[in-house]
Design an enzyme around this catalytic site. Structure first.
Site, PDB file in Angstrom:
ATOM      1  N   HIS A  93       6.400 -16.135 -20.608  1.00 29.98           N
ATOM      2  CA  HIS A  93       6.519 -15.807 -22.038  1.00 29.98           C
ATOM      3  C   HIS A  93       7.589 -16.651 -22.724  1.00 29.98           C
ATOM      4  CE1 HIS A  93       9.607 -12.652 -20.892  1.00 29.98           C
ATOM      5  NE2 HIS A  93      10.098 -12.957 -22.077  1.00 29.98           N
ATOM      6  N   ASP A 229       5.140 -13.561 -14.391  1.00 26.96           N
ATOM      7  CA  ASP A 229       5.706 -14.093 -15.639  1.00 26.96           C
ATOM      8  C   ASP A 229       6.642 -15.278 -15.386  1.00 26.96           C
ATOM      9  OD1 ASP A 229       6.542 -14.464 -18.224  1.00 26.96           O
ATOM     10  OD2 ASP A 229       6.976 -12.359 -18.620  1.00 26.96           O
ATOM     11  N   SER A 669      15.495 -13.228 -20.510  1.00 26.41           N
ATOM     12  CA  SER A 669      14.186 -13.546 -19.959  1.00 26.41           C
ATOM     13  C   SER A 669      14.236 -14.889 -19.255  1.00 26.41           C
ATOM     14  CB  SER A 669      13.142 -13.614 -21.069  1.00 26.41           C
ATOM     15  OG  SER A 669      12.832 -12.329 -21.490  1.00 26.41           O
TER      16      SER A 669
END
Ligand code: ARG
Length: 752
Positions: A93, A229, A669
């Protein structure tokens, strides 16, 4: 007997650990002073020098801040260097926007994934930068003693800015470094950060979204999770190793440090530390501040974002090309939308306001117990509360105006990019001097030429029919939500002319404005005219929206004028009240670390969530009717044949994700999750639904970090994508299993 003592020891050791909250996003330069002993007790095996050193290479040299800015002051995600050739891991992402920009219907890398099979195939990403922290310094003493205690508001701000500009200039070494100074603890401390910013960052690999975004928006912010991810980039440098813009001559970076990758996997209670760039938290917010968020700030965001998503989705579902165009914007808004909903829910469910009120009561009692304190801090809470109350009056119009007006539709946002050019045209018209006029004309044609080059990029990700509907829905919300004195004149006029039909208004604007059409904008830029742009309804609306935002923002800021002083004092007082407590600063997009352990949790009565998920769970969730839960045939085949290579867990299963109780937030992230030896065991990518209020208050029993297991990442690269050459670049570590003695801890039922 012996065994029994072990049980007791194990119980004390582990039950204690399990209860211990691993709250805190700590500053690297203080690791030795504040955290090291505790970390060592919990399983860290590195020395402080191996972790953070400014003289020799250390772990921090492998931690990267990702940004779209050449001189960033914040980072949207974190990455880590994992090979001696500048290979970088981050989340899918985090790479999503880059992957989307390279995608077309012919090469749909979002859907199919992308793998560079050689360095020549790696794709450059204009604007993407990778920042490495060279060092950080406490500069509080260079700033605060120079600032008079009575100086407040904008005067204080500009006095501080003057000093920080000087500090920054001195540390930048003639532009060699990007230097950022930030306030900590609400203006009670200041730190300076020196970064080296690399500007050639290429895309190397990304799994298909059916892996990298498996579970989609349904599973987002949730556990149990089954998402791979991750995405892969590589940092390039000039031949001499210095940062450089993209060039064919550039070479893969030779980093000071890269993280080894462990194939050992995790067990519950294992030590885990995470390094990265957490963006923003407000852990010291007052109860009234929380109320401001949940009552005034989040609701309009939730409403408007929800409408926008619904409108986009209609078009994206109908057309693959549109889906690709809006995929990145959609993902960003969908993520934020669910985050705001979750925060509201979390604040309520966990009674965060109640917790805060209790703390404030204690605080006030402490203040009032002493005359000096009462004099100094007696009013801080009420001052903060009053500021929030008056900000509450200004925030709603400001948010609606920002996100339905200027930030509503693409056409208005794009028109805004032409403000500078329009300003130049206006100045040209007013210029009397012939020579100066000629110079201005030249500048205008240069600017226009530059903008012509950007047209293709803009319209690659633009669909007129979609944007027209977005415009209609956003403008309608604007009209309904904002008072009459904040309505753009042109909108009022169009509303009357089209009998309040916002789709008819949209048709008119999109037909008449050049900003919905590449050919029209290009024609304008080839012969820019003030008259034309001043009559363009897209441009006029943009200007009128803008003027209203300025008014709204003025009102809002007035309300908050006393806030920064009150907050500064509140923080100072809290630290005075609790001298034994280690305060950590709120996240502010500077490098932090957090440490904790691999841990399950109990989301509700009678329910326990295990700390790992497996590939079998991916298969369980498969739903061929729902594009969020499609499983690629190749992945199914690998599952069926159990072709996991060296990446399987001890029990023969393929682990996909795991949980830790580390304290992270947005910006983290892509952050490396490391074991006690500083080896990569996974990539942090999300938080969990039950603790969505975590940015406002840490929830020790519920708050978890969701991590994609490093072994799953390698398995996908190697077995799924056949890109084993990338795994060959890594430094792989695997502990050779030792014979198990009968009285080791593993034998002891520590949970019961
Ligand atoms: N919630 C994650 C974050 O804010 C992003 C997860 C992206 N995945 C997704 N399905 N949208 O960092």
């Amino acid at each position: 007997m012996k065994r029994f003592t072990y049980v007791i020891v194990a119980l004390i050791l582990f039950s204690g650990m399990k209860l211990k909250a691993d709250e805190g996003m700590w500053l690297p330069m203080f690791i030795d002073r504040l955290n090291y002993v505790d970390m060592q007790k919990k399983g860290l095996q590195l020395t402080p020098e191996e972790i953070y050193s400014i003289n020799s290479s250390s772990l921090k040299d492998a931690i990267v801040g990702l940004s779209n800015d050449p001189k960033p002051s914040g980072y949207f995600c974190t990455g880590e260097i994992v090979s001696s050739q500048g290979l970088l891991f981050t989340n899918h992402h985090c790479g999503f926007d880059a992957i989307q920009k390279h995608s077309t219907v012919e090469h749909d890398y979002l859907a199919d994934g992308f793998w560079a099979m050689s360095k020549e195939e790696e794709l450059p990403n204009e604007g993407l930068t990778a920042s490495f922290l060279v060092r950080m310094d406490d500069v509080t003493d260079s700033i605060l003693p120079m600032i008079s205690d009575t100086l407040e508001g904008s005067d204080r701000k500009s006095a501080i800015k003057e000093i920080t500009s000087r500090l920054k200039k001195a540390a930048a070494e003639d532009g060699k470094y990007n230097v950022v100074v930030k306030s900590f603890f609400d203006g009670n401390e200041y730190y300076l950060f020196v970064y080296q910013v690399f500007k050639d960052v290429r895309l190397v690999g990304a799994p298909p979204s059916s892996i990298g975004k498996y579970g989609g928006d349904t599973d987002n912010w949730m556990w149990p999770r089954h998402t791979g991810d991750f995405s892969i980039f590589r940092v390039y440098t000039a031949p001499d190793g210095s940062p450089a813009e993209y060039s064919e001559e550039n070479i893969p970076m030779v980093p000071k440090h890269h993280l080894p990758v462990s194939l050992d996997g995790v067990k519950e209670n294992d030590f885990a530390m995470i390094w990265g760039f957490p963006g923003s938290t407000e852990r010291y917010l007052t109860a009234e501040g929380l109320n401001f968020k949940t009552e005034y700030y989040f609701p309009p965001l939730i409403e408007v974002f929800g409408k926008k998503l619904e409108t986009w989705k209609k078009h994206m579902d109908a057309d693959q090309a549109v889906r690709i165009k809006y995929a990145s914007q959609y993902a960003g808004i969908a993520n934020g939308w669910k985050y705001f909903i979750g925060q509201n829910r979390g604040v309520e469910k966990l009674d965060v306001v109640g917790q805060k009120k209790e703390y404030e009561k204690k605080f006030q009692e402490w203040v009032e117990a002493d005359a000096d304190r009462k004099e100094k801090y007696g009013n801080v809470i009420t001052d903060i509360d009053d500021a929030y109350k008056s900000m509450a009056d200004g925030i709603t119009p400001l948010i609606y105006a920002s996100i339905t007006g200027i930030g509503g539709s693409g056409i208005i946002g794009y028109a805004q990019e032409y403000s500078g050019l329009q300003g130049m045209l206006k100045q040209l018209k007013e210029e009397k001097d012939k020579k100066k006029k000629a110079k201005k004309e030249e500048n205008i044609s240069q600017a226009s030429e530059g903008m012509i080059e950007g047209i293709a990029d803009h319209f690659k990700d633009y669909d007129m029919a979609t944007d027209r509907d977005v415009f209609a829905e956003m403008t309608k919300l604007y009209y309904e939500k904002l008072p009459s004195d904040m309505q753009p004149e042109l909108l009022t006029e169009l509303y009357k002319k089209h009998d309040g039909d916002f789709y008819a208004i949209a048709d008119y604007v999109f037909e008449k404005s050049m900003f919905s059409d590449a050919a029209k904008t290009e024609a304008f830029l080839k012969d820019p005219s003030l008259k034309v742009i001043n009559k363009d309804p897209g441009f006029v609306l943009m200007q009128q929206f803008m003027a209203n935002i300025m008014t709204a923002s003025g009102n809002y800021k007035k309300g908050g004028a006393t806030m920064s002083k009150a907050k500064r004092l509140y923080m100072q007082a809290m630290r005075e009240m609790e001298p034994e407590r280690y305060f950590y600063p709120d996240a502010n997009s500077t490098m932090r670390f957090t440490y904790g352990q691999v841990l399950s949790y109990d989301p509700q009565d009678a329910v326990t969530y295990d700390y790992v998920t497996h590939l079998s769970g991916v298969i369980e969730k498969e739903d061929s009717e729902n594009n969020e839960f499609i499983v690629a045939p190749k992945l199914k085949e690998l599952y069926e044949t159990k072709d996991y290579g060296p990446y399987a867990n001890d029990d023969g299963r393929m682990v996909v994700c795991f949980l830790t109780n580390n304290d992270i937030t947005g910006g983290n992230s892509g952050s490396p999750v490391m074991n006690g030896k500083g080896e990569l065991i996974g990539l942090a990518f999300d938080g969990n639904w039950e603790a969505m209020s975590s940015d406002l208050a840490f929830a020790p029993k519920l708050q978890r970090t969701i991590v994609v297991d490093a072994r799953y990442v390698l398995f996908i690269i190697d077995k799924f994508a056949g890109a084993g050459h990338l795994v060959d670049e890594l430094t792989i570590r695997k502990t050779i299993p030792q014979p198990v003695r009968i009285e080791t801890l593993e034998d002891v039922p520590i949970e019961e």
